[in-house]
Design a protein around this motif. Structure first.
Motif, PDB file in Angstrom:
ATOM      1  N   THR A   2       8.558   4.695  -3.501  1.00 23.35           N
ATOM      2  CA  THR A   2       8.438   5.802  -2.562  1.00 23.35           C
ATOM      3  C   THR A   2       7.142   6.566  -2.766  1.00 23.35           C
ATOM      4  O   THR A   2       6.461   6.931  -1.802  1.00 23.35           O
ATOM      5  CB  THR A   2       9.637   6.759  -2.705  1.00 23.35           C
ATOM      6  OG1 THR A   2      10.835   6.014  -2.517  1.00 23.35           O
ATOM      7  CG2 THR A   2       9.575   7.854  -1.667  1.00 23.35           C
ATOM      8  N   LYS A   6       4.105   6.997   0.055  1.00 25.98           N
ATOM      9  CA  LYS A   6       3.986   8.324   0.641  1.00 25.98           C
ATOM     10  C   LYS A   6       2.638   8.536   1.333  1.00 25.98           C
ATOM     11  O   LYS A   6       2.565   9.105   2.422  1.00 25.98           O
ATOM     12  CB  LYS A   6       4.174   9.368  -0.459  1.00 25.98           C
ATOM     13  CG  LYS A   6       4.566  10.753   0.052  1.00 25.98           C
ATOM     14  CD  LYS A   6       5.972  10.743   0.608  1.00 25.98           C
ATOM     15  CE  LYS A   6       6.402  12.158   1.016  1.00 25.98           C
ATOM     16  NZ  LYS A   6       7.674  12.146   1.757  1.00 25.98           N
ATOM     17  N   CYS A  31       7.295   7.888   4.261  1.00 29.00           N
ATOM     18  CA  CYS A  31       5.850   7.809   4.506  1.00 29.00           C
ATOM     19  C   CYS A  31       5.396   9.060   5.252  1.00 29.00           C
ATOM     20  O   CYS A  31       6.047   9.476   6.223  1.00 29.00           O
ATOM     21  CB  CYS A  31       5.490   6.581   5.329  1.00 29.00           C
ATOM     22  SG  CYS A  31       6.011   5.011   4.616  1.00 29.00           S
ATOM     23  N   ASP A  32       4.288   9.641   4.819  1.00 32.84           N
ATOM     24  CA  ASP A  32       3.792  10.843   5.481  1.00 32.84           C
ATOM     25  C   ASP A  32       3.242  10.559   6.871  1.00 32.84           C
ATOM     26  O   ASP A  32       3.304  11.410   7.758  1.00 32.84           O
ATOM     27  CB  ASP A  32       2.693  11.490   4.635  1.00 32.84           C
ATOM     28  CG  ASP A  32       3.257  12.195   3.408  1.00 32.84           C
ATOM     29  OD1 ASP A  32       4.456  12.525   3.426  1.00 32.84           O
ATOM     30  OD2 ASP A  32       2.507  12.385   2.438  1.00 32.84           O
TER      31      ASP A  32
END
Length: 226
Positions: A2, A6, A31-32
């Motif tokens: 994760t 990200k 995910c941003d």
């Protein structure tokens, strides 16, 4: 996984709005930066503008399908991980996926577990410095990430130990894999006998349809490939 994901940008391509929304919602949790497109034509425009780190695309879409889209990407970029989602499981689709250096072939329905596995493989792909496909000869190839052996247009079924040995040799094909490494990979608990190893090598050579597993006397084995 994760933490590494990200900061990456993921492009999700799907013509069915509900499926796309659900997938984008899930991906946005880990995910941003998540981009979306409804077909290959729009996805190609998004790709050229944003250059995403990972691409996930449906195969059956209007205007430009997933494999056509992947082909266009590969003309520009051989490195970005591409994951294809489809209801099809025919061998010729799998071979096309290997030809296009696709990371994963997800069979619908799409689930969070399948997406997690595909994203994990994408991270592995990004960490590899060389091709994830080993061309053993003109008709025989091994897909490292998906652990699949192809001869011509057929997928070759391997036993667990055959797959373990082939994967070990393929991922270390630049050198000889010694006996201790083979034992630790396949017979870590029960110990390896010479007869068991020789029997396994004979079986794998038969599946490869050629003498592509070479014995280096007193040292170990190596995979002979192009």
């Amino acid at each position: 996984m994760t933490t590494k994901l990200k900061k990456l940008t993921v492009l999700y391509v799907e013509d069915e709005e509900m499926i796309r929304q659900n997938a984008v919602e899930y991906l946005s949790r880990i995910c941003d930066n998540v981009l979306e497109a409804k077909d290959g034509v729009e996805a190609l425009r998004v790709y050229k503008k944003h250059k995403p780190d990972i691409i996930i695309s449906d195969i059956k879409m209007p205007n430009m399908n997933g494999l056509e889209f992947a082909s266009e990407i590969r003309k520009l970029d051989r490195e970005t991980p591409i994951i294809i989602a489809t209801a099809h499981t025919q061998t010729h689709y799998l071979l096309k996926a290997v030809e296009l250096q696709l990371v994963k072939y997800i069979v619908k329905p799409i689930t969070s577990v399948k997406l997690q596995e595909a994203l994990s493989l994408s991270l592995d792909y990004l960490s590899l410095k060389e091709s994830n496909v080993v061309h053993i000869n003109d008709v025989t190839l091994y897909d490292i990430l998906n652990k699949s052996l192809f001869i011509g247009e057929s997928i070759v079924k391997l036993t667990k130990n055959e797959q373990l040995l082939l994967h070990l040799l393929a991922t270390n094909r630049q050198r000889v894999v010694n006996y201790e490494e083979i034992e630790n990979t396949i017979w870590a608990y029960e110990g390896m006998s010479i007869d068991a190893l020789r029997s396994l090598v004979r079986a794998l050579r038969k599946k490869l349809d050629g003498d592509f597993v070479e014995n280096i006397s007193g040292v170990g084995y190596r995979l002979v490939s192009k």
